[in-house]
Design an enzyme around this catalytic site. Sequence first.
Site, short mmCIF file in Angstrom:
data_model
loop_
_atom_site.label_atom_id
_atom_site.label_comp_id
_atom_site.label_asym_id
_atom_site.label_seq_id
_atom_site.Cartn_x
_atom_site.Cartn_y
_atom_site.Cartn_z
N SER A 86 0.88 -1.17 0.00
CA SER A 86 0.00 0.00 0.00
C SER A 86 0.91 1.22 0.00
O SER A 86 2.10 1.10 0.33
CB SER A 86 -0.84 -0.03 1.28
OG SER A 86 -1.43 1.23 1.52
N TYR B 146 -2.09 -1.42 10.36
CA TYR B 146 -2.03 -1.54 8.89
C TYR B 146 -0.69 -1.03 8.37
O TYR B 146 -0.03 -1.68 7.55
CB TYR B 146 -3.19 -0.73 8.30
CG TYR B 146 -3.43 -0.92 6.82
CD1 TYR B 146 -4.11 -2.04 6.35
CD2 TYR B 146 -3.00 0.02 5.90
CE1 TYR B 146 -4.36 -2.20 5.00
CE2 TYR B 146 -3.25 -0.13 4.55
CZ TYR B 146 -3.93 -1.25 4.09
OH TYR B 146 -4.17 -1.40 2.75
P1 NAD Z 1 -11.63 -6.28 -0.06
O1 NAD Z 1 -12.18 -6.19 1.33
O2 NAD Z 1 -12.44 -5.84 -1.20
O3 NAD Z 1 -11.14 -7.78 -0.35
C1 NAD Z 1 -10.34 -8.47 0.57
C2 NAD Z 1 -10.55 -9.95 0.37
O4 NAD Z 1 -9.71 -10.63 1.32
C3 NAD Z 1 -11.99 -10.40 0.64
O5 NAD Z 1 -12.45 -11.22 -0.44
C4 NAD Z 1 -11.89 -11.17 1.94
O6 NAD Z 1 -12.84 -12.24 2.05
C5 NAD Z 1 -10.47 -11.71 1.87
N1 NAD Z 1 -9.93 -12.07 3.19
C6 NAD Z 1 -10.03 -11.38 4.34
N2 NAD Z 1 -9.46 -12.07 5.34
C7 NAD Z 1 -8.98 -13.21 4.79
C8 NAD Z 1 -8.28 -14.33 5.32
N3 NAD Z 1 -7.95 -14.43 6.63
N4 NAD Z 1 -7.92 -15.33 4.47
C9 NAD Z 1 -8.26 -15.25 3.16
N5 NAD Z 1 -8.94 -14.24 2.61
C10 NAD Z 1 -9.28 -13.22 3.41
O7 NAD Z 1 -10.25 -5.47 0.01
P2 NAD Z 1 -9.34 -4.84 -1.16
O8 NAD Z 1 -9.50 -3.39 -1.10
O9 NAD Z 1 -9.54 -5.57 -2.43
O10 NAD Z 1 -7.89 -5.17 -0.57
C11 NAD Z 1 -7.06 -6.17 -1.09
C12 NAD Z 1 -5.62 -5.87 -0.65
O11 NAD Z 1 -5.24 -4.60 -1.19
C13 NAD Z 1 -5.44 -5.79 0.86
O12 NAD Z 1 -4.19 -6.36 1.21
C14 NAD Z 1 -5.40 -4.29 1.11
O13 NAD Z 1 -4.69 -3.95 2.27
C15 NAD Z 1 -4.69 -3.81 -0.15
N6 NAD Z 1 -4.90 -2.40 -0.46
C16 NAD Z 1 -6.15 -1.91 -0.67
C17 NAD Z 1 -6.29 -0.57 -0.97
C18 NAD Z 1 -7.63 0.04 -1.20
O14 NAD Z 1 -7.70 1.28 -1.24
N7 NAD Z 1 -8.70 -0.72 -1.37
C19 NAD Z 1 -5.17 0.26 -1.05
C20 NAD Z 1 -3.92 -0.28 -0.84
C21 NAD Z 1 -3.80 -1.62 -0.55
#
Ligand code: NAD
Length: 260
Positions: A142, A155
């Site tokens: 991130s 985080y």
């Molecule tokens: P999201 O909530 O849309 O999806 C996350 C997925 O992870 C879900 O399908 C959930 O069921 C799954 N998950 C949660 N806990 C789990 C576990 N213990 N085992 C297996 N699966 C699990 O989130 P997102 O925004 O798509 O985020 C995905 C990644 O991107 C994360 O690592 C997040 O930190 C990172 N990220 C997101 C953003 C953003 O702005 N959305 C920015 C930077 C980084």
Amino acid sequence: MKMKDKVCIITGAAGGIGYGIAKRYVEEGAKVAIADIKAEAADKAAADLTAIGPGEAFGVTMDVTSEDAVNAGVKAVMDKWGRVDVLVSNAGVQIVHKIEDFPFDAWKKMLAIHLDGAFLTTKACMPIMKAQKGGAIIYMGSVHSKEASPLKSAYVTAKHGLLGLARVVAKEGGQFGVRSNVICPGFVKTPLVEKQIPEQAKELNISEEEVVSKVMLGQTVDTEFTTIEDVAEVALMFAGFETNALTGQSVVVSHGWFMQ
Ligand code: NAD
């Protein structure tokens, strides 16, 4: 097709960014395991992607914080497709509190999903990739791998930690053609971010509009969210970059929020 028959495991791919990466890989002919704690959603995502093609997908129920679940999931992929070319360690959650209010259990949960999950999936895939003499391991970092924000102690700590893990993987994997990279997105409008808008408004005592325009997008060059497609394109590039030239590197995908 850049990914034809490449076998990929993407954690947290039932929705959000992980699903977007899976879709991009399947469009390029890959075989993708949708590894997610949500079993039904993983199966549905896999069926939807297989219908889109030309690659294929299957759902693997996996809690990335459980070593047994991770090992069983990776074994299921090996039983089905016999190799693992790409691991995208993407599963993640967000929990926001001031440090003094941060429940210790919530801190441990955050570190477990982001760091234990990255470690356990890497541990399971490294020997397979080393034996194959090649593979790509991509961690979902991130901007918070490089920058801090209030309320996000766990985080920010976890996302910084992934940079270190990726560098060690690069050093241990180099002579076997196993590469590692970290993708560092800015704010992407997924359920993870939608959930934070009212939470941050409450914690910071500002409106939800201000959370979006000032806290989330105030430092971008265009006040635009980073898109899932932006991130998926970078994930495609790292998956297909077959020399060690970029190993150990991270790239920020944030519409100019964070530059280095
Ligand atoms: P999201 O909530 O849309 O999806 C996350 C997925 O992870 C879900 O399908 C959930 O069921 C799954 N998950 C949660 N806990 C789990 C576990 N213990 N085992 C297996 N699966 C699990 O989130 P997102 O925004 O798509 O985020 C995905 C990644 O991107 C994360 O690592 C997040 O930190 C990172 N990220 C997101 C953003 C953003 O702005 N959305 C920015 C930077 C980084």
